[in-house]
Scaffold this active site. Structure first.
Site, short mmCIF file in Angstrom:
data_model
loop_
_atom_site.label_atom_id
_atom_site.label_comp_id
_atom_site.label_asym_id
_atom_site.label_seq_id
_atom_site.Cartn_x
_atom_site.Cartn_y
_atom_site.Cartn_z
N CYS A 85 0.84 -1.19 0.00
CA CYS A 85 0.00 0.00 0.00
C CYS A 85 0.88 1.24 0.00
O CYS A 85 1.87 1.29 0.73
CB CYS A 85 -0.90 -0.03 1.24
SG CYS A 85 -2.03 1.36 1.36
N LEU A 86 0.50 2.23 -0.80
CA LEU A 86 1.26 3.48 -0.84
C LEU A 86 1.28 4.17 0.52
O LEU A 86 2.21 4.90 0.84
CB LEU A 86 0.68 4.42 -1.90
CG LEU A 86 0.80 3.95 -3.34
CD1 LEU A 86 0.09 4.92 -4.28
CD2 LEU A 86 2.25 3.75 -3.74
N HIS A 131 -10.17 1.03 1.92
CA HIS A 131 -9.72 2.38 2.30
C HIS A 131 -10.90 3.30 2.58
O HIS A 131 -10.83 4.17 3.46
CB HIS A 131 -8.86 3.01 1.20
CG HIS A 131 -7.43 2.62 1.26
ND1 HIS A 131 -6.61 2.90 2.33
CD2 HIS A 131 -6.65 1.97 0.35
CE1 HIS A 131 -5.39 2.45 2.08
NE2 HIS A 131 -5.39 1.87 0.89
#
Length: 174
Positions: A85-86, A131
């Site tokens: 995940c960024l 998210h």
């Protein structure tokens, strides 16, 4: 656009639905550019500090803009797959996801879509959808694995706090 990191409260909020036609083309392009520059496959609004229900993803064939998504059905068959995940850089873990899902969402013209997704695209959609509900892929890993990652996660939280201070300073100057 700055990517918000693990520890930022916006990543744990349930995002609000929006008017699909409210997203401007320039903003979508800038968000997509951020995703591509950061070498991401997807990017959800909370990851750039916006608690709204939309995300982008590109699994290789084209950019998808997903607004106010719903997962209508999830297959009981699951598959483990590595995710990153960024917002949680340099951590990759195996996460179980449904192999097939049926989804509904809107584009930025207000057009509604219902689609069946499977495999990698279904995995990415589920990751980005999480998210919007304040959930991160590390929430799926075992407590033992989480303990092993504790120091790395704490380091990311420290960096997140520094980014938030910078954002506050910039906002105060405006």
């Amino acid at each position: 656009m700055l990517i918000r990191l693990y520890g930022d409260p916006v990543l744990r909020k349930v995002a609000k639905e929006i008017d699909p036609t409210s997203l401007k083309d320039e903003f979508i392009k800038e968000m997509a550019n951020t995703m591509y520059v950061e070498d991401g496959v997807g990017l959800a609004a909370p990851q750039i500090g916006i608690s709204e229900r939309f995300f982008l993803y590109d699994v290789g064939e084209k950019l998808h803009l997903i607004i106010n998504p719903q997962i209508l059905e999830m297959s009981p068959e699951k598959e483990e797959g590595e995710e990153g995940c960024l917002s949680i850089p340099d951590i990759f873990e195996e996460v179980p996801r449904s192999l097939k899902i049926r989804v509904k969402y809107y584009d930025n013209f207000g057009k509604e879509y219902t689609r069946e997704l499977e495999g990698y695209e279904a995995r990415v959609f589920q990751h980005e959808f999480d998210h919007l509900n304040g959930k991160l892929f590390i929430d799926y890993i075992s407590p033992v694995k989480k303990r092993l990652l504790k120091q790395k996660l704490n380091d990311i939280k420290k960096k997140s706090a520094e980014i938030l201070k910078e954002i506050e300073k910039t906002a105060a100057r405006k």
